[in-house]
Design a protein around this motif. Structure first.
Motif, PDB file in Angstrom:
ATOM      1  N   MET A 147      -6.716  24.973   4.397  1.00 54.28           N
ATOM      2  CA  MET A 147      -6.647  23.626   3.877  1.00 54.28           C
ATOM      3  C   MET A 147      -7.849  22.840   4.363  1.00 54.28           C
ATOM      4  O   MET A 147      -8.227  22.916   5.518  1.00 54.28           O
ATOM      5  N   SER A 148      -8.372  22.082   3.450  1.00 58.95           N
ATOM      6  CA  SER A 148      -9.535  21.269   3.805  1.00 58.95           C
ATOM      7  C   SER A 148      -9.076  19.954   4.409  1.00 58.95           C
ATOM      8  O   SER A 148      -7.905  19.592   4.357  1.00 58.95           O
ATOM      9  N   ASP A 149     -10.025  19.282   4.984  1.00 59.45           N
ATOM     10  CA  ASP A 149      -9.721  17.993   5.600  1.00 59.45           C
ATOM     11  C   ASP A 149      -9.158  17.011   4.588  1.00 59.45           C
ATOM     12  O   ASP A 149      -8.219  16.258   4.880  1.00 59.45           O
ATOM     13  N   ASN A 150      -9.736  17.004   3.423  1.00 60.97           N
ATOM     14  CA  ASN A 150      -9.249  16.090   2.372  1.00 60.97           C
ATOM     15  C   ASN A 150      -7.805  16.410   1.998  1.00 60.97           C
ATOM     16  O   ASN A 150      -7.004  15.503   1.770  1.00 60.97           O
ATOM     17  N   GLU A 151      -7.509  17.675   1.900  1.00 65.98           N
ATOM     18  CA  GLU A 151      -6.138  18.065   1.551  1.00 65.98           C
ATOM     19  C   GLU A 151      -5.170  17.661   2.659  1.00 65.98           C
ATOM     20  O   GLU A 151      -4.056  17.215   2.399  1.00 65.98           O
ATOM     21  N   LEU A 152      -5.617  17.846   3.924  1.00 67.14           N
ATOM     22  CA  LEU A 152      -4.776  17.435   5.043  1.00 67.14           C
ATOM     23  C   LEU A 152      -4.559  15.914   5.039  1.00 67.14           C
ATOM     24  O   LEU A 152      -3.458  15.414   5.258  1.00 67.14           O
ATOM     25  N   LEU A 153      -5.656  15.206   4.832  1.00 67.53           N
ATOM     26  CA  LEU A 153      -5.544  13.740   4.772  1.00 67.53           C
ATOM     27  C   LEU A 153      -4.628  13.307   3.633  1.00 67.53           C
ATOM     28  O   LEU A 153      -3.828  12.382   3.772  1.00 67.53           O
ATOM     29  N   LEU A 154      -4.736  13.941   2.511  1.00 69.03           N
ATOM     30  CA  LEU A 154      -3.889  13.616   1.362  1.00 69.03           C
ATOM     31  C   LEU A 154      -2.436  13.950   1.674  1.00 69.03           C
ATOM     32  O   LEU A 154      -1.529  13.176   1.337  1.00 69.03           O
ATOM     33  N   ALA A 155      -2.183  15.056   2.341  1.00 68.90           N
ATOM     34  CA  ALA A 155      -0.820  15.431   2.711  1.00 68.90           C
ATOM     35  C   ALA A 155      -0.239  14.425   3.709  1.00 68.90           C
ATOM     36  O   ALA A 155       0.915  13.993   3.591  1.00 68.90           O
ATOM     37  N   ILE A 156      -1.065  14.045   4.697  1.00 73.04           N
ATOM     38  CA  ILE A 156      -0.627  13.049   5.688  1.00 73.04           C
ATOM     39  C   ILE A 156      -0.352  11.731   4.992  1.00 73.04           C
ATOM     40  O   ILE A 156       0.649  11.047   5.255  1.00 73.04           O
ATOM     41  N   SER A 157      -1.226  11.349   4.087  1.00 69.66           N
ATOM     42  CA  SER A 157      -1.069  10.102   3.342  1.00 69.66           C
ATOM     43  C   SER A 157       0.228  10.112   2.541  1.00 69.66           C
ATOM     44  O   SER A 157       0.950   9.110   2.495  1.00 69.66           O
ATOM     45  N   ASN A 158       0.535  11.228   1.913  1.00 70.70           N
ATOM     46  CA  ASN A 158       1.769  11.350   1.132  1.00 70.70           C
ATOM     47  C   ASN A 158       3.003  11.246   2.029  1.00 70.70           C
ATOM     48  O   ASN A 158       3.997  10.616   1.681  1.00 70.70           O
ATOM     49  N   ILE A 159       2.919  11.891   3.198  1.00 68.37           N
ATOM     50  CA  ILE A 159       4.044  11.849   4.147  1.00 68.37           C
ATOM     51  C   ILE A 159       4.254  10.418   4.642  1.00 68.37           C
ATOM     52  O   ILE A 159       5.364   9.898   4.655  1.00 68.37           O
ATOM     53  N   VAL A 160       3.167   9.758   5.060  1.00 71.01           N
ATOM     54  CA  VAL A 160       3.252   8.381   5.566  1.00 71.01           C
ATOM     55  C   VAL A 160       3.753   7.472   4.460  1.00 71.01           C
ATOM     56  O   VAL A 160       4.617   6.589   4.661  1.00 71.01           O
ATOM     57  N   SER A 161       3.209   7.664   3.260  1.00 71.16           N
ATOM     58  CA  SER A 161       3.609   6.843   2.119  1.00 71.16           C
ATOM     59  C   SER A 161       5.091   7.017   1.816  1.00 71.16           C
ATOM     60  O   SER A 161       5.796   6.040   1.537  1.00 71.16           O
ATOM     61  N   SER A 162       5.585   8.222   1.884  1.00 75.32           N
ATOM     62  CA  SER A 162       7.004   8.465   1.604  1.00 75.32           C
ATOM     63  C   SER A 162       7.893   7.867   2.692  1.00 75.32           C
ATOM     64  O   SER A 162       9.015   7.448   2.421  1.00 75.32           O
ATOM     65  N   GLN A 163       7.386   7.801   3.925  1.00 78.18           N
ATOM     66  CA  GLN A 163       8.166   7.193   5.006  1.00 78.18           C
ATOM     67  C   GLN A 163       8.057   5.673   4.989  1.00 78.18           C
ATOM     68  O   GLN A 163       8.967   4.970   5.420  1.00 78.18           O
ATOM     69  N   ILE A 164       6.955   5.158   4.511  1.00 82.47           N
ATOM     70  CA  ILE A 164       6.764   3.705   4.457  1.00 82.47           C
ATOM     71  C   ILE A 164       7.528   3.086   3.294  1.00 82.47           C
ATOM     72  O   ILE A 164       7.977   1.939   3.382  1.00 82.47           O
ATOM     73  N   GLU A 165       7.717   3.789   2.218  1.00 81.14           N
ATOM     74  CA  GLU A 165       8.368   3.243   1.019  1.00 81.14           C
ATOM     75  C   GLU A 165       9.765   2.687   1.320  1.00 81.14           C
ATOM     76  O   GLU A 165      10.081   1.570   0.894  1.00 81.14           O
ATOM     77  N   PRO A 166      10.616   3.402   2.073  1.00 80.38           N
ATOM     78  CA  PRO A 166      11.928   2.796   2.397  1.00 80.38           C
ATOM     79  C   PRO A 166      11.785   1.519   3.228  1.00 80.38           C
ATOM     80  O   PRO A 166      12.548   0.566   3.056  1.00 80.38           O
ATOM     81  N   LEU A 167      10.767   1.519   4.107  1.00 80.50           N
ATOM     82  CA  LEU A 167      10.523   0.315   4.904  1.00 80.50           C
ATOM     83  C   LEU A 167      10.112  -0.851   4.010  1.00 80.50           C
ATOM     84  O   LEU A 167      10.543  -1.993   4.204  1.00 80.50           O
ATOM     85  N   LYS A 168       9.268  -0.561   3.029  1.00 77.74           N
ATOM     86  CA  LYS A 168       8.849  -1.602   2.088  1.00 77.74           C
ATOM     87  C   LYS A 168      10.071  -2.156   1.330  1.00 77.74           C
ATOM     88  O   LYS A 168      10.191  -3.362   1.129  1.00 77.74           O
ATOM     89  N   GLN A 169      10.957  -1.268   0.923  1.00 72.31           N
ATOM     90  CA  GLN A 169      12.161  -1.691   0.203  1.00 72.31           C
ATOM     91  C   GLN A 169      13.048  -2.555   1.112  1.00 72.31           C
ATOM     92  O   GLN A 169      13.599  -3.573   0.685  1.00 72.31           O
ATOM     93  N   ASP A 170      13.164  -2.126   2.363  1.00 63.92           N
ATOM     94  CA  ASP A 170      13.957  -2.908   3.327  1.00 63.92           C
ATOM     95  C   ASP A 170      13.350  -4.293   3.527  1.00 63.92           C
ATOM     96  O   ASP A 170      14.064  -5.302   3.554  1.00 63.92           O
ATOM     97  N   ILE A 171      12.036  -4.349   3.666  1.00 62.67           N
ATOM     98  CA  ILE A 171      11.352  -5.634   3.858  1.00 62.67           C
ATOM     99  C   ILE A 171      11.538  -6.515   2.615  1.00 62.67           C
ATOM    100  O   ILE A 171      11.793  -7.717   2.734  1.00 62.67           O
ATOM    101  N   LYS A 172      11.442  -5.916   1.447  1.00 64.67           N
ATOM    102  CA  LYS A 172      11.636  -6.672   0.209  1.00 64.67           C
ATOM    103  C   LYS A 172      13.057  -7.228   0.151  1.00 64.67           C
ATOM    104  O   LYS A 172      13.277  -8.388  -0.208  1.00 64.67           O
ATOM    105  N   SER A 173      14.015  -6.408   0.532  1.00 66.69           N
ATOM    106  CA  SER A 173      15.412  -6.844   0.556  1.00 66.69           C
ATOM    107  C   SER A 173      15.614  -7.972   1.572  1.00 66.69           C
ATOM    108  O   SER A 173      16.305  -8.960   1.301  1.00 66.69           O
ATOM    109  N   ILE A 174      14.992  -7.840   2.731  1.00 69.22           N
ATOM    110  CA  ILE A 174      15.087  -8.878   3.768  1.00 69.22           C
ATOM    111  C   ILE A 174      14.470 -10.178   3.259  1.00 69.22           C
ATOM    112  O   ILE A 174      15.015 -11.266   3.477  1.00 69.22           O
TER     113      ILE A 174
END
Length: 114
Positions: free
Chosen positions: A1-28
Motif C-alpha cells: 500500500m502506498s502512502d496515499n492509499e494509507l492516508l485515504l484509508a485513515i481518512s475514511n476511518i476517521v471520517s466514519s468515526q466523526i460522522e456520528p459525532l457530527k450528527q450528535d452535535i447537530k442534534s445537540i
C-alpha cells in the motif's frame, strides 16, 4: 500500500468515526435552539406574571384594602352599639318584670275593692 492509499484509508476511518459525532452535535444544536425558544417563552410568561402581580397589588392597595377597612369600621361600630345596648336591654327586662308584678298586685287589689 502506498502512502496515499494509507492516508485515504485513515481518512475514511476517521471520517466514519466523526460522522456520528457530527450528527450528535447537530442534534445537540437543535435541542439547544429548542431550549432557547422555551426559555424565551418562559421569560415572556414571567413578564406577564409580573405585570399581573403588579396589577393585583395596586388593586388590593387602592380598592380592596379601603373597602375592607370600611367594612371593619362598620362592623366594629355596630358591635360596640350592640355591646353597650345589651346592658340597657337587661335593665329594661328587669324593669318590665317588676312592672308586671306591680300591675298584677294592683289588679288583684282592685278586684278585691270592686
Amino acid at each position: 500500500m502506498s502512502d496515499n492509499e494509507l492516508l485515504l484509508a485513515i481518512s475514511n476511518i476517521v471520517s466514519s468515526q466523526i460522522e456520528p459525532l457530527k450528527q450528535d452535535i447537530k442534534s445537540i444544536k437543535q435541542d439547544m435552539q429548542s431550549t432557547k425558544q422555551d426559555i424565551q417563552s418562559t421569560k415572556q410568561d414571567i413578564q406577564f406574571t409580573k405585570q399581573d402581580i403588579q396589577f393585583t397589588k395596586i388593586l388590593i392597595e387602592n380598592d380592596i384594602l379601603p373597602r375592607l377597612q370600611n367594612i371593619e369600621a362598620c362592623y366594629t361600630s355596630t358591635y360596640n352599639r350592640y355591646a353597650n345596648g345589651i346592658e340597657k336591654l337587661d335593665a329594661v327586662i328587669q324593669d318590665i318584670d317588676i312592672l308586671k308584678k306591680v300591675v298584677t298586685e294592683h289588679s288583684e287589689k282592685l278586684q278585691k275593692i270592686g
